[in-house]
Design a protein around this motif. Structure first.
Motif, PDB file in Angstrom:
ATOM      1  N   ASN A  44       0.849  -1.182   0.000  1.00 18.73           N
ATOM      2  CA  ASN A  44       0.000   0.000   0.000  1.00 18.73           C
ATOM      3  C   ASN A  44       0.893   1.244   0.000  1.00 18.73           C
ATOM      4  O   ASN A  44       1.647   1.472   0.939  1.00 18.73           O
ATOM      5  N   PHE A  45       0.816   2.033  -1.091  1.00 20.40           N
ATOM      6  CA  PHE A  45       1.709   3.180  -1.250  1.00 20.40           C
ATOM      7  C   PHE A  45       1.429   4.287  -0.233  1.00 20.40           C
ATOM      8  O   PHE A  45       2.352   4.923   0.280  1.00 20.40           O
ATOM      9  N   GLU A  46       0.159   4.527   0.059  1.00 22.52           N
ATOM     10  CA  GLU A  46      -0.184   5.589   0.993  1.00 22.52           C
ATOM     11  C   GLU A  46       0.295   5.262   2.407  1.00 22.52           C
ATOM     12  O   GLU A  46       0.840   6.111   3.112  1.00 22.52           O
ATOM     13  N   GLU A  47       0.115   4.014   2.818  1.00 28.47           N
ATOM     14  CA  GLU A  47       0.514   3.597   4.160  1.00 28.47           C
ATOM     15  C   GLU A  47       1.984   3.195   4.228  1.00 28.47           C
ATOM     16  O   GLU A  47       2.537   3.056   5.318  1.00 28.47           O
ATOM     17  N   GLU A  48       2.602   2.965   3.044  1.00 27.80           N
ATOM     18  CA  GLU A  48       3.967   2.422   2.976  1.00 27.80           C
ATOM     19  C   GLU A  48       4.044   1.132   3.788  1.00 27.80           C
ATOM     20  O   GLU A  48       4.921   0.931   4.630  1.00 27.80           O
ATOM     21  N   GLN A  49       3.109   0.237   3.488  1.00 25.33           N
ATOM     22  CA  GLN A  49       2.914  -0.958   4.302  1.00 25.33           C
ATOM     23  C   GLN A  49       2.660  -2.178   3.417  1.00 25.33           C
ATOM     24  O   GLN A  49       1.914  -2.113   2.450  1.00 25.33           O
ATOM     25  N   THR A  50       3.293  -3.309   3.766  1.00 30.30           N
ATOM     26  CA  THR A  50       3.057  -4.587   3.086  1.00 30.30           C
ATOM     27  C   THR A  50       1.987  -5.382   3.828  1.00 30.30           C
ATOM     28  O   THR A  50       1.966  -5.423   5.061  1.00 30.30           O
ATOM     29  N   TYR A  51       1.109  -6.027   3.045  1.00 23.06           N
ATOM     30  CA  TYR A  51       0.080  -6.917   3.596  1.00 23.06           C
ATOM     31  C   TYR A  51       0.190  -8.287   2.917  1.00 23.06           C
ATOM     32  O   TYR A  51       0.663  -8.397   1.790  1.00 23.06           O
ATOM     33  N   PHE A  52      -0.260  -9.304   3.635  1.00 25.71           N
ATOM     34  CA  PHE A  52      -0.415 -10.630   3.034  1.00 25.71           C
ATOM     35  C   PHE A  52      -1.900 -10.919   2.942  1.00 25.71           C
ATOM     36  O   PHE A  52      -2.610 -10.890   3.954  1.00 25.71           O
TER      37      PHE A  52
END
Length: 323
Positions: A257-265
């Motif tokens: 997620n570019f806005e959150e700068e976060q990876t999800y599975f």
């Protein structure tokens, strides 16, 4: 394959080795029952080029390779760009190799009648009448220049080949609107219903990251469902996770997620594409991350085979599988 044998191929661009062995590619089969390499040979006639082949596929009785229109070109040393370039005057060919073959003379080369390239095929199998069926994303004019935001167009295509006549029986583009790559199937080499590919589109920043994934119905010969990630989020390659106890198939994908700068599975139902769970990862996972579902028993067997002790996390778990 279904017999537990390892089917493989290797490449070289070393001119001396190519001259010595008569080709740049060699294919082989490691027999698991005998614990040794049963065959290893050059499968094609001598050529003055090196063709790009990133993978191989198989059926019950054959290994299948390809000689595509993308060739290694040393001109890149002088004018830049990719060392692999499409030669539109060279047709895509499939090399159908009996699994017990031991020489190039036994390879059945089938010319598709036009240029093209394959990178990540989805599946292949044999029909009851001996027809070989191949499902694969197909690109007519592949550009392997990686430092660009331009994307290639891959369309899901079904080939039907006759190994007895060495001819293409049929070629059908399954969907003309969906640009797909990076295939995954729960079982290779056999006729199954569903397979999966990543969706490539202009909304994603170049090759290697994807907007969603497709579920393909290989029995009905159609696109079953397309699943897109939420806005501002791109994903990597789809991974097949199969529960051996229930035969339930899941699709696992890392997204960013570019806005959150976060990876999800993300974990999806492999039959209907419903989202089951979304896990926040403690670290960023790269788009190109390759994954494989490994059960606790398989991981333990790996350690035993190599004479190593299990890690504490594996020993402590009785039920967990790992990605």
């Amino acid at each position: 394959d279904a017999n537990g044998d390892l089917l493989f191929h290797s490449y070289t661009t070393n001119v001396e080795i190519i001259e010595e062995q008569g080709g740049s590619m060699k294919v082989g089969r490691y027999c698991s029952k005998e614990g040794k390499v049963a065959s290893y040979f050059v499968p094609m006639e001598k050529t003055d080029y090196v063709s790009f082949a990133h993978n191989l596929i198989f059926t019950e009785n054959y290994s299948i390779i390809w000689d595509c229109s993308v060739h290694f070109d040393t001109a890149a040393m002088f004018d830049g760009g990719s060392y692999f370039r499409t030669k539109l005057d060279h047709n895509l060919r499939f090399g159908v190799i009996p699994k017990d073959a031991s020489s190039k003379e036994e390879t059945i080369w089938i010319d598709t009648g036009g240029p093209g390239a394959i990178v990540h095929p989805l599946n292949s199998w044999e029909e009851e009448d001996g027809t070989i069926v191949i499902w694969t994303p197909f690109c007519e004019d592949l550009d392997l220049t990686m430092n660009t935001e331009e994307i290639n167009t891959f369309l899901m295509t079904e080939y039907r080949l006759d190994p007895n006549t060495g001819k293409v029986i049929d070629k059908q583009i399954i969907d003309h609107n969906m640009n797909v790559e990076f295939s995954a199937a729960p079982t290779m080499g056999r006729k199954i219903q569903y397979g999966y590919t990543a969706i490539q589109c202009k909304s994603t920043p170049g090759e290697g990251c994807f907007a969603g994934f497709c579920i393909w119905d290989m029995l009905e010969r159609k696109l079953h469902k397309a699943i897109y990630y939420q806005d501002g989020e791109v994903g990597g390659e789809p991974m097949v996770l199969k529960d051996k106890a229930t035969d339930m198939v899941y699709i696992g994908i890392y997204t960013y997620n570019f806005e959150e700068e976060q990876t999800y599975f993300l974990l999806f139902d492999g039959n209907n594409g419903d989202l089951i769970t979304r896990l926040k990862m403690p670290y960023r996972v790269p788009f190109g991350f390759h994954g494989l579902w490994v059960t606790k028993e398989e991981l333990s067997g790996h350690f035993s085979h190599h004479g190593e002790k299990e890690s504490a996390s594996v020993t402590a778990s009785k039920e967990i599988s790992y990605v």
